[in-house]
Design an enzyme around this catalytic site. Structure first.
Site, PDB file in Angstrom:
ATOM      1  N   CYS A 128      24.552 -49.534 -16.351  1.00  0.00           N
ATOM      2  CA  CYS A 128      24.373 -48.110 -16.675  1.00  0.00           C
ATOM      3  C   CYS A 128      24.777 -47.841 -18.128  1.00  0.00           C
ATOM      4  CB  CYS A 128      25.131 -47.211 -15.691  1.00  0.00           C
ATOM      5  SG  CYS A 128      24.509 -45.509 -15.687  1.00  0.00           S
ATOM      6  N   ASP A 197      32.766 -43.072 -12.481  1.00  0.00           N
ATOM      7  CA  ASP A 197      32.592 -41.625 -12.288  1.00  0.00           C
ATOM      8  C   ASP A 197      33.793 -41.034 -11.566  1.00  0.00           C
ATOM      9  OD1 ASP A 197      29.764 -42.918 -12.433  1.00  0.00           O
ATOM     10  OD2 ASP A 197      29.555 -40.829 -13.052  1.00  0.00           O
TER      11      ASP A 197
HETATM   12  O1  LIG Z   1      32.179 -41.103 -18.850  1.00  0.00           O
HETATM   13  P1  LIG Z   1      31.301 -42.261 -19.218  1.00  0.00           P
HETATM   14  O2  LIG Z   1      32.103 -43.525 -19.401  1.00  0.00           O
HETATM   15  O3  LIG Z   1      30.408 -41.958 -20.388  1.00  0.00           O
HETATM   16  O4  LIG Z   1      30.293 -42.518 -18.000  1.00  0.00           O
HETATM   17  C1  LIG Z   1      30.775 -42.869 -16.738  1.00  0.00           C
HETATM   18  C2  LIG Z   1      29.686 -43.058 -15.745  1.00  0.00           C
HETATM   19  O5  LIG Z   1      28.804 -41.924 -15.683  1.00  0.00           O
HETATM   20  C3  LIG Z   1      27.481 -42.380 -15.419  1.00  0.00           C
HETATM   21  O6  LIG Z   1      26.867 -41.663 -14.392  1.00  0.00           O
HETATM   22  P2  LIG Z   1      25.488 -40.806 -14.593  1.00  0.00           P
HETATM   23  O7  LIG Z   1      24.577 -41.551 -15.506  1.00  0.00           O
HETATM   24  O8  LIG Z   1      25.919 -39.448 -15.122  1.00  0.00           O
HETATM   25  O9  LIG Z   1      24.920 -40.680 -13.190  1.00  0.00           O
HETATM   26  C4  LIG Z   1      27.586 -43.867 -15.096  1.00  0.00           C
HETATM   27  O10 LIG Z   1      27.824 -44.120 -13.730  1.00  0.00           O
HETATM   28  C5  LIG Z   1      28.750 -44.229 -15.988  1.00  0.00           C
HETATM   29  O11 LIG Z   1      29.338 -45.477 -15.651  1.00  0.00           O
END
Ligand SMILES: O=P(O)(O)OC[C@H]1O[C@H](OP(=O)(O)O)[C@H](O)[C@@H]1O
EC number: 5.3.1.29
Length: 320
Positions: A128, A197
């Site tokens: 991701c 998350d």
């Molecule tokens: O806070 P940071 O480290 O940037 O992101 C944390 C997590 O948020 C994202 O979720 P999504 O893409 O919003 O569903 C991913 O799962 C990623 O690992």
């Protein structure tokens, strides 16, 4: 009660994932609460407080899994103090600014801590797009280390493309692979480096769907799994046994209309997150240091205490 149009726009942008990533969501929510405070039209303190609670509820209902969102709302609403509208307004705006500033600093600090795990010449595998995980690589590169990356595409929304681009901007050589190729290339990697998350009291990590499978593969290949996650990702409700809700998104993210028509009567599931158990995680890197997953509960108690408030609730309303 109507909320400020900016709160509505921010909520929309979080729900549609135009604003995404747990830290970015928290930052946007705090900024929207500040706008509600600054520009909302409240005649008296009671109306002001009700408007703030309504704005927080609107933001809260957008996506259920990343706890950084309710943690941001809690932080800002807890700082709402005063007996008149002007004082209340100033307190919310100040608090939101402090929150956003601290969030930024926390990421820098955790990046430097995570960089300590990366040696010159190491190869990481990512999943991701996590700004916390990338902060670790960026700090390592700034320390003069050469780091390379295998970047998983991350179906269905392919946030791996964002990661690939940002790593390239740091000068990191990138190899993009489809999710199913991860196991094949793990032998060439020194670390799996992902974000989170939410982190539960038992040290489980809730992250993008596919993280749990990647961790099982990494265990099998003997590759350490590092989770980079600021303390804003710690989920205080799990201390009292609450489960973290896993978001399920629309099937349109998985198949287009034409494929849907061809497939006919087939169910499509699109969970956005999964749960990696603590036994598959080597370290959780926060701005307060790195922890084995099992000791996160101690940090959780220290930061949140035992009582978890839901300050967006209306008085007498039992539903958080
Ligand atoms: O806070 P940071 O480290 O940037 O992101 C944390 C997590 O948020 C994202 O979720 P999504 O893409 O919003 O569903 C991913 O799962 C990623 O690992």
């Amino acid at each position: 009660m109507d909320v400020h149009p900016d709160v509505e726009r921010t909520a929309e942008s979080i729900a549609t994932m135009e604003t995404r990533g747990a830290a970015a969501i928290a930052d946007a929510a705090a900024a929207a609460l500040a706008t509600q405070a600054r520009e909302g039209e409240a005649a008296d303190p009671a109306e002001f407080r009700a408007g703030m609670r309504a704005a927080a509820r609107r933001l809260r209902e957008t996506r259920p899994t990343a706890v950084s969102l309710p943690n941001a709302l809690r932080y800002v609403l807890r700082g709402m103090q005063g007996e008149d509208v002007t004082t209340l307004r100033d307190s919310v705006v100040d608090c939101a600014e402090t929150f956003r500033y601290d969030l930024d600093r926390a990421q820098d600090r955790l990046g430097r801590i995570g960089a300590g795990r990366l040696r010159d010449g190491d190869v990481v595998m990512t999943h991701c797009h996590s700004t916390d995980a990338l902060a670790c690589v960026e700090a390592a590169v700034e320390q003069g280390k050469h780091v390379e990356a295998y970047v998983k595409e991350t179906r269905p929304r392919q946030q791996g493309h964002i990661t690939a681009k940002e790593l390239r901007e740091m000068g990191v050589p990138v190899t993009l692979v489809v999710d199913n190729a991860a196991h094949r290339y793990l032998d060439e990697c020194d670390h799996v480096l992902v974000g989170a998350d939410s982190i539960a009291a038992d040290g489980s990590v809730i992250n993008k769907i596919g993280t749990a499978g990647l961790a099982v593969s990494a265990r099998d290949r003997g590759v350490p799994i590092v989770v980079a996650a600021g303390t804003i990702k710690i989920h205080p409700d799990t201390l009292t046994g609450a489960a973290v809700e896993i978001e399920h998104r629309d099937e349109a993210e998985v198949i287009d209309d034409e494929t849907r028509a061809e497939l006919g009567d087939v169910d499509v599931l699109n969970p956005a997150f999964d749960v990696t158990p603590p036994r598959h995680i080597d370290a959780i890197v926060t701005e307060r240091g790195q922890f084995p997953p099992e000791s996160i509960v101690t940090l959780m108690r220290e930061l949140f205490g035992d009582a978890v408030e839901a300050p967006w609730q209306e008085p007498g309303d039992g539903v958080p």
